[in-house]
Design a protein around this motif. Sequence first.
Motif, PDB file in Angstrom:
ATOM      1  N   ASP A  39      -7.408 -22.766   1.392  1.00  0.00           N
ATOM      2  CA  ASP A  39      -8.341 -21.649   1.181  1.00  0.00           C
ATOM      3  C   ASP A  39      -8.255 -20.704   2.372  1.00  0.00           C
ATOM      4  N   THR A  92      -6.031 -20.001   6.194  1.00  0.00           N
ATOM      5  CA  THR A  92      -4.908 -20.352   7.068  1.00  0.00           C
ATOM      6  C   THR A  92      -5.259 -19.965   8.499  1.00  0.00           C
ATOM      7  N   ILE A 134       3.866 -17.898   3.227  1.00  0.00           N
ATOM      8  CA  ILE A 134       2.983 -17.750   2.066  1.00  0.00           C
ATOM      9  C   ILE A 134       3.347 -16.495   1.278  1.00  0.00           C
ATOM     10  N   ILE A 160      -4.112 -17.133  -1.405  1.00  0.00           N
ATOM     11  CA  ILE A 160      -5.046 -17.723  -0.435  1.00  0.00           C
ATOM     12  C   ILE A 160      -6.436 -17.175  -0.759  1.00  0.00           C
ATOM     13  N   GLY A 207      -7.181 -15.565   6.340  1.00  0.00           N
ATOM     14  CA  GLY A 207      -6.573 -16.287   7.450  1.00  0.00           C
ATOM     15  C   GLY A 207      -6.997 -15.728   8.795  1.00  0.00           C
TER      16      GLY A 207
END
Length: 415
Positions: A120, A122, A133, A140, A144
């Motif tokens: 969920d 990073t 990714i 995501i 992040g």
Amino acid sequence: MNYDIKDVSLSKRGKLRIEWASDNMPVLALIRERFSKEKPLAGVKTACCLHVTTETAVLMLTLKAGGADIVLCASNPLSTQDDVAASLVRDYGIPVFAIKGEDNKLYYEHLKAALDIDPDITMDDGADLVSTIHKEKKHIPLGGTEETTTGVIRLRAMELQGKLLHPIIAVNDAQTKYLFDNRYGTGQSTIDGIIRATNKLIAGSNFVVCGYGWCGRGCAMRAKGLGANVIIIEVDPFKALEAVMDGFLVMPIAQAAKIGDIFVTVTGDINVIRGEHFKVMKDKAIVCNSGHFNVEIDIPALQKMSKKRRIIRDFVEEFVTSDGRRLYVLGDGRLINLAAAEGHPAQVMDMSFANQALSAEYMKKNYKKLEKKVYKVPEDIDRRIAELKLASMGIKIDRLTAEQKKYLASWEMGT
Ligand code: NAI
């Protein structure tokens, strides 16, 4: 539990070293205490790509206390502390994919293994996880965080090109991060790495620092403190001027190459020290890097002009050039502070990782409001960390009086 580390039996040493770091991270301890009660990250799958050090272990324990499901891989093939990885796996049940000295192939396999949890959130250091990714077009859900200058530069480039697929919080750009971690952390630990690798006397040496950004300032300041003649290389006229007025010699690398004894690159740039510079270096010059990627020194060019190459000490490789000079490259041109030493001291990572933990919490709370952009750490989080750090050091500061507040917000009053 899946993991891939060097040797789980190294855990005992790792556990003690994590305890030592933890004792030096009071701000993160306060956050951990609150996290364990409030569980702000309950069930948040978090993939972390960070240097696997004792300080990172303390951050992992903090995120776990907050309820996150975490997995950790290395953000550099040479920065992993294998005993720490072992302890995280054995003592704390945290999956780690990292082995010191792993090759590039295994490094990326480890990144992909971390992504298998379908994170969920990073947490990146250098943006390798996020760029993987993006190549794989993984979704995501929350966003992040990014730890370092080079990562933030890459992510801003993605944002500018409209390629960023989720929001990012640039932890590096918090004042409680770059002013301390980049400057004092990199300054001390880079010198530490050079000394541990070479056991050379810094006093009296011509010490060349390429890049006078936050990291470069730290390195220059500490080398000066040890008695070196510090020479700064810059491309930015403001930074170059600052270096001059801070009392350093400033010159082009082509000139410094002829007189330097020890060279450190901390620019975040590519091929800063190249073949033409190796050609004119003195016999026994030492070259190393503390910038994020191992691209600042053109090692292939040095290899081409060398007739012999051997490891002479741990993290010291000797190249004998065709004209018989010996040039030494430390730690394969990778971050020398993490390759040959232990990275930044815990006291400074306390603030960097407080930013990481609180940014993750902020992201969980606010992700619906965030766009596909690179955001700063919210000012109130940054300020709170500075206040907590001062409090943990037993240092009090003044507050503005009501009169001063009014004065500073006004324009009417002159002489
Ligand atoms: P910064 O942006 O503050 O400084 C970089 C400096 O390098 C700038 O002043 C720039 O003008 C200069 N520069 C760029 N190209 C150059 C060239 N060809 N020759 C001479 N100077 C040049 O960046 P900061 O925060 O100092 O970070 C530098 C690098 O260190 C980044 O890759 C960053 O990710 C990394 N870093 C490494 C750490 C470590 O533990 N070793 C910790 C924090 C950052």
